[in-house]
Scaffold this motif. Sequence first.
Motif, PDB file in Angstrom:
ATOM      1  N   VAL A 106       3.689  13.320  -4.010  1.00 35.34           N
ATOM      2  CA  VAL A 106       3.413  13.685  -2.627  1.00 35.34           C
ATOM      3  C   VAL A 106       4.064  12.627  -1.726  1.00 35.34           C
ATOM      4  CG1 VAL A 106       1.564  13.873  -0.914  1.00 35.34           C
ATOM      5  CG2 VAL A 106       1.275  14.899  -3.174  1.00 35.34           C
ATOM      6  N   PRO A 107       4.751  13.078  -0.644  1.00 37.74           N
ATOM      7  CA  PRO A 107       5.386  12.114   0.254  1.00 37.74           C
ATOM      8  C   PRO A 107       4.380  11.081   0.747  1.00 37.74           C
ATOM      9  CG  PRO A 107       6.015  14.344   0.843  1.00 37.74           C
ATOM     10  CD  PRO A 107       4.966  14.455  -0.230  1.00 37.74           C
ATOM     11  N   ALA A 108       4.803   9.814   0.705  1.00 37.55           N
ATOM     12  CA  ALA A 108       3.902   8.740   1.089  1.00 37.55           C
ATOM     13  C   ALA A 108       4.678   7.680   1.856  1.00 37.55           C
ATOM     14  CB  ALA A 108       3.260   8.127  -0.144  1.00 37.55           C
ATOM     15  N   ILE A 109       3.970   6.958   2.728  1.00 43.38           N
ATOM     16  CA  ILE A 109       4.570   5.833   3.438  1.00 43.38           C
ATOM     17  C   ILE A 109       4.174   4.571   2.687  1.00 43.38           C
ATOM     18  CG2 ILE A 109       4.610   4.537   5.596  1.00 43.38           C
ATOM     19  CD1 ILE A 109       3.937   7.171   7.038  1.00 43.38           C
ATOM     20  N   VAL A 110       5.178   3.797   2.266  1.00 41.69           N
ATOM     21  CA  VAL A 110       4.899   2.581   1.497  1.00 41.69           C
ATOM     22  C   VAL A 110       5.101   1.376   2.413  1.00 41.69           C
ATOM     23  CG1 VAL A 110       5.448   1.287  -0.582  1.00 41.69           C
ATOM     24  CG2 VAL A 110       5.762   3.783  -0.543  1.00 41.69           C
ATOM     25  N   ILE A 111       4.067   0.556   2.494  1.00 38.11           N
ATOM     26  CA  ILE A 111       4.146  -0.633   3.347  1.00 38.11           C
ATOM     27  C   ILE A 111       4.023  -1.879   2.486  1.00 38.11           C
ATOM     28  CG2 ILE A 111       3.104  -1.883   5.291  1.00 38.11           C
ATOM     29  CD1 ILE A 111       1.853   0.801   6.150  1.00 38.11           C
ATOM     30  N   VAL A 113       0.848  -1.197   0.000  1.00 37.32           N
ATOM     31  CA  VAL A 113       0.000   0.000   0.000  1.00 37.32           C
ATOM     32  C   VAL A 113       0.878   1.240   0.000  1.00 37.32           C
ATOM     33  CG1 VAL A 113      -2.042  -0.995   1.110  1.00 37.32           C
ATOM     34  CG2 VAL A 113      -0.213  -0.042   2.524  1.00 37.32           C
ATOM     35  N   VAL A 114       0.361   2.293  -0.653  1.00 36.53           N
ATOM     36  CA  VAL A 114       1.051   3.585  -0.688  1.00 36.53           C
ATOM     37  C   VAL A 114       0.138   4.582   0.002  1.00 36.53           C
ATOM     38  CG1 VAL A 114       1.937   5.413  -2.155  1.00 36.53           C
ATOM     39  CG2 VAL A 114       2.248   3.017  -2.825  1.00 36.53           C
ATOM     40  N   LEU A 115       0.571   5.078   1.143  1.00 38.02           N
ATOM     41  CA  LEU A 115      -0.294   5.962   1.924  1.00 38.02           C
ATOM     42  C   LEU A 115       0.246   7.392   1.922  1.00 38.02           C
ATOM     43  CD1 LEU A 115      -0.743   3.341   4.733  1.00 38.02           C
ATOM     44  CD2 LEU A 115      -2.613   4.226   3.335  1.00 38.02           C
ATOM     45  N   PRO A 116      -0.293   8.236   1.047  1.00 37.88           N
ATOM     46  CA  PRO A 116       0.187   9.625   0.986  1.00 37.88           C
ATOM     47  C   PRO A 116      -0.079  10.331   2.316  1.00 37.88           C
ATOM     48  CG  PRO A 116      -1.223   9.102  -0.889  1.00 37.88           C
ATOM     49  CD  PRO A 116      -1.368   7.985   0.088  1.00 37.88           C
ATOM     50  N   LEU A 117       0.844  11.167   2.717  1.00 35.70           N
ATOM     51  CA  LEU A 117       0.661  11.914   3.966  1.00 35.70           C
ATOM     52  C   LEU A 117      -0.382  13.017   3.791  1.00 35.70           C
ATOM     53  CD1 LEU A 117       4.449  12.075   4.907  1.00 35.70           C
ATOM     54  CD2 LEU A 117       2.662  10.662   5.968  1.00 35.70           C
ATOM     55  N   ARG A 118      -0.696  13.297   2.563  1.00 34.55           N
ATOM     56  CA  ARG A 118      -1.717  14.312   2.289  1.00 34.55           C
ATOM     57  C   ARG A 118      -2.909  13.622   1.630  1.00 34.55           C
ATOM     58  NH1 ARG A 118       0.057  18.380  -1.914  1.00 34.55           N
ATOM     59  NH2 ARG A 118      -1.670  17.581  -3.161  1.00 34.55           N
ATOM     60  N   VAL A 164       8.669   0.091   3.657  1.00 29.89           N
ATOM     61  CA  VAL A 164       9.783  -0.072   2.727  1.00 29.89           C
ATOM     62  C   VAL A 164      10.261   1.255   2.143  1.00 29.89           C
ATOM     63  CG1 VAL A 164       9.286  -2.462   2.104  1.00 29.89           C
ATOM     64  CG2 VAL A 164       8.195  -0.596   0.835  1.00 29.89           C
ATOM     65  N   ALA A 165       9.448   2.277   2.252  1.00 26.55           N
ATOM     66  CA  ALA A 165       9.881   3.582   1.725  1.00 26.55           C
ATOM     67  C   ALA A 165       9.020   4.686   2.317  1.00 26.55           C
ATOM     68  CB  ALA A 165       9.773   3.598   0.205  1.00 26.55           C
ATOM     69  N   ILE A 166       9.634   5.834   2.519  1.00 25.22           N
ATOM     70  CA  ILE A 166       8.876   7.060   2.793  1.00 25.22           C
ATOM     71  C   ILE A 166       9.432   8.069   1.808  1.00 25.22           C
ATOM     72  CG2 ILE A 166       8.308   8.837   4.479  1.00 25.22           C
ATOM     73  CD1 ILE A 166       8.777   6.778   6.682  1.00 25.22           C
ATOM     74  N   GLU A 167       8.694   8.270   0.741  1.00 27.08           N
ATOM     75  CA  GLU A 167       9.234   9.067  -0.363  1.00 27.08           C
ATOM     76  C   GLU A 167       8.084   9.616  -1.204  1.00 27.08           C
ATOM     77  OE1 GLU A 167      11.394   5.951  -2.305  1.00 27.08           O
ATOM     78  OE2 GLU A 167       9.648   5.296  -3.455  1.00 27.08           O
ATOM     79  N   PRO A 168       8.378  10.604  -2.033  1.00 28.36           N
ATOM     80  CA  PRO A 168       7.323  11.156  -2.887  1.00 28.36           C
ATOM     81  C   PRO A 168       6.823  10.104  -3.870  1.00 28.36           C
ATOM     82  CG  PRO A 168       9.171  12.663  -2.752  1.00 28.36           C
ATOM     83  CD  PRO A 168       9.631  11.373  -2.138  1.00 28.36           C
ATOM     84  N   ARG A 169       5.514  10.001  -3.967  1.00 29.83           N
ATOM     85  CA  ARG A 169       4.890   9.046  -4.880  1.00 29.83           C
ATOM     86  C   ARG A 169       3.784   9.752  -5.660  1.00 29.83           C
ATOM     87  NH1 ARG A 169       5.602   3.306  -4.613  1.00 29.83           N
ATOM     88  NH2 ARG A 169       7.672   3.025  -3.722  1.00 29.83           N
ATOM     89  N   PRO A 170       3.422   9.200  -6.818  1.00 28.11           N
ATOM     90  CA  PRO A 170       2.342   9.831  -7.609  1.00 28.11           C
ATOM     91  C   PRO A 170       1.047   9.934  -6.798  1.00 28.11           C
ATOM     92  CG  PRO A 170       3.446   8.134  -8.874  1.00 28.11           C
ATOM     93  CD  PRO A 170       3.984   8.039  -7.488  1.00 28.11           C
ATOM     94  N   HIS A 171       0.373  11.046  -6.993  1.00 29.52           N
ATOM     95  CA  HIS A 171      -0.809  11.396  -6.203  1.00 29.52           C
ATOM     96  C   HIS A 171      -1.902  11.793  -7.197  1.00 29.52           C
ATOM     97  CE1 HIS A 171      -3.031  14.221  -3.431  1.00 29.52           C
ATOM     98  NE2 HIS A 171      -2.719  13.318  -2.532  1.00 29.52           N
ATOM     99  N   VAL A 172      -3.153  11.661  -6.814  1.00 22.77           N
ATOM    100  CA  VAL A 172      -4.236  11.985  -7.760  1.00 22.77           C
ATOM    101  C   VAL A 172      -4.195  13.437  -8.225  1.00 22.77           C
ATOM    102  CG1 VAL A 172      -5.846  10.235  -6.946  1.00 22.77           C
ATOM    103  CG2 VAL A 172      -5.845  12.482  -5.895  1.00 22.77           C
ATOM    104  N   SER A 173      -3.543  14.298  -7.450  1.00 17.92           N
ATOM    105  CA  SER A 173      -3.472  15.712  -7.845  1.00 17.92           C
ATOM    106  C   SER A 173      -2.558  15.888  -9.050  1.00 17.92           C
ATOM    107  CB  SER A 173      -2.935  16.539  -6.678  1.00 17.92           C
ATOM    108  OG  SER A 173      -1.615  16.115  -6.374  1.00 17.92           O
ATOM    109  N   GLY A 174      -1.796  14.819  -9.409  1.00 17.31           N
ATOM    110  CA  GLY A 174      -0.856  14.938 -10.510  1.00 17.31           C
ATOM    111  C   GLY A 174       0.539  15.253 -10.018  1.00 17.31           C
ATOM    112  N   VAL A 222      11.689   3.858   7.745  1.00 16.26           N
ATOM    113  CA  VAL A 222      11.860   2.777   6.779  1.00 16.26           C
ATOM    114  C   VAL A 222      12.466   1.575   7.508  1.00 16.26           C
ATOM    115  CG1 VAL A 222      13.043   2.072   4.676  1.00 16.26           C
ATOM    116  CG2 VAL A 222      12.124   4.393   4.873  1.00 16.26           C
ATOM    117  N   GLY A 223      11.907   0.412   7.265  1.00 18.19           N
ATOM    118  CA  GLY A 223      12.411  -0.790   7.917  1.00 18.19           C
ATOM    119  C   GLY A 223      11.554  -1.227   9.091  1.00 18.19           C
ATOM    120  N   ASP A 224      10.738  -0.305   9.642  1.00 20.25           N
ATOM    121  CA  ASP A 224       9.880  -0.639  10.788  1.00 20.25           C
ATOM    122  C   ASP A 224       8.826  -1.663  10.401  1.00 20.25           C
ATOM    123  OD1 ASP A 224      11.301   1.213  12.148  1.00 20.25           O
ATOM    124  OD2 ASP A 224       9.607   2.562  12.581  1.00 20.25           O
TER     125      ASP A 224
END
Lengths: 439, 319
Positions: A94-99, A33-38, A81-91, A51-53
Amino acid sequence: MRFRTFKKGVYLPGNKERTASLPVEVLPLPRQVVLPLRQHIGAPAEPVVAVGDEVLTGQKIAEAKGKVSLPLHASISGKVVAIEPRPHVSGELVPAIVIESDGTERMAPELHAPPRLEELSAEQLKELMQEAGLAGMGGAAFPTHVKYDPPPGKKIEYILLNGAECEPYLTCDHRLMVERADDIILGLMAMLKAGQATKGLIGVEVNKPDALAALEKAATGLPIEVLPLKVKYPQGEEKMLIYAATGRVVPAGALPIEVGVVVNNVATAAAFGEYLRTGKPLISRLVTVTGAGIKSPKNLEVRLGTLLEDVLNYCGGFTDAPGRIILGGPMTGPAQYRLDLPVMKGTSGIVVQTRAEVEKPDYGPCIRCGKCVDVCPYNALPNYFGLYAEHDRLAEVEKYGIFDCRECGSCTYVCPSRRPLLQLIKDAKRKIMASRKTG
Amino acid sequence: MLETEVVVSASPHIRQGVTTERIMWMVVISLLPAVFASITFFGGRALLIILCSVFSAVLTEAAVEILLKRPVTVKDGSAAVTGLLLALTLPPTVPLILPVLGAAFAIAIGKQIFGGLGFNPLNPALIGRAFLLASWPDLMTTWKWPAASLTWLESQADAVAGATVLGLIKEGTTVQLPFLQMFLGNMSGSLGETSALALLVGGLFLLAYQIIDWRIPVGYLGTVILMALLVGENPLLQLLAGGLILGAFFMATDYVTTPVTPKGRLIFGIGCGLLTMLIRKYGGFPEGVGYSILLMNVATPLLDRWTIPKRFGEVKANG
């Protein structure tokens, strides 16, 4: 029989028959899952994991930052596995937590139902709303708890739940009302207490008689009125809904609280109800996957952060080469061009149109037919917005009341010249706002 | 990942089926009863006039657009509508060069010069008619009674033969016409204006499909009836004689040259009615429908500005 409604508007082909009678299916746990912080309007959440938790389902992984913000919870158990900018519906990215999933479901031990509603104060309930990560699930994703602090001198009289689901194609609210009416009513009772409001109202378009009946039954004996509404677009637009339900007119630029009303989506109420019942925060939502471009349309319960491609694959994928992929309903939802976008708190549907359904974007001059004027629920003159906006005559569009427009798109739907009125309107608003900032 | 191209465009992603093109062709369909009536009463020549006008309008539109390097838009049907409407306002006796020239003028000067569809301030068909009337006043006022009308016409004075009903009224001649014959269109007049029956069929069709707004014809016809009663004219005669019904349903309802606001449209109709009766009763011409509509066309931007509806929840700006 005449049902409550607003003035003007349009009658749209519902296109809901593909999924209206399909019970909600639970999408199997996604591998990632990719969970955007916004995911909400306001300040983005702040990560409290690294990352790693290892994280457990329902565990808080990001903290609300300030009042107008929301925490975020892990929607599956596994490893960050990552906390990094990922594609967001806004185009944007946006930083997201990837699990990444551990393949099982391990629930966070801290998840337990809060005390019974009778034992909770209004303040505690508001805190719980934020704690549960509640954002408006109709699409706008405004943090719910913020609406429950009326400005000084204002009092909440009605909590109005929006079950209109006036967007064509979408049926997830419909299924929710039929299948989870008790959670909606529990959530609404808690909202009434949180807002110290006197009465709950639920507006539902009459094309959902089973939903009306289920809610009626669940609300028996409670200070809640279920209101059948006429099937007309944009019946679920906040201010139109308030007018239909209460006859009150929210002044332009003001919030519903101005007339003593707070509006929430039925899905938001159900999420609150479920949280109060089980302690499970907002980690999943119902999504309608439909359209002529989808092999087997469904109403799905989807974990937040699930990527569109995983959702679409479960629905058999595309019937043919897709023409357009819309997130949300076809009247207001944005079209998307990638499938690695996550389902978020405000994602109500994925509508896929076939190529044949997508018109060429050519448009002609305004012929002044006045059809847009006939349908505009705000009684504005959308043709003039379009004409002036086309030439960047921003003073005029403002004079004609462009900021009263709530962007329902009815004008654009009826325009025989296929003018992109809503696009021109949004563009003009953006330019005016930008010039205000610099000027 | 998505392996194919998809369309990314702004919402809304669904559109109603009605297009400009479809509206224009529906207007053409709505005028077919009037076309049949004109052929019935005035013979095959009526059809010739109509064809000359329509073809001239369409060809002129294409020619001007090619010359100005604009996209050719004859497919949208608006030029055909203009040509057809112009033809229906011409006397059945005009030489065929008149519809050709009139339609060319209507499109080139009445419409394209302003930027084409959507930008012309005045009704192009009426501009074409005004041009012909100013240039060839005799040809444009030479009338012919339908052959079928001669049986009941014999009882009338000789003066009747070369005039229209409104012309006779203007001269002070007492006319005794059977209203049923007038309603059917069995009298002298322009090609498409005589048969109220045919026009009403088309007008009701446009109303039923919500292509035109009732406010304009109702405001227009209602005002004419009231004014007629006020100035002592026979309202039925005023309704049936001349181009009133053609004008009220098909010309005064032209989208481009009339207001978009509901109130503006009502005022537009009322204004047309007032001007028409003023011209008919006190002006130099026997008929005033065309000029009334053109005059009100000029007022359209003002009417739009004066009748901006109050928006839902509108808050008065401070200061």
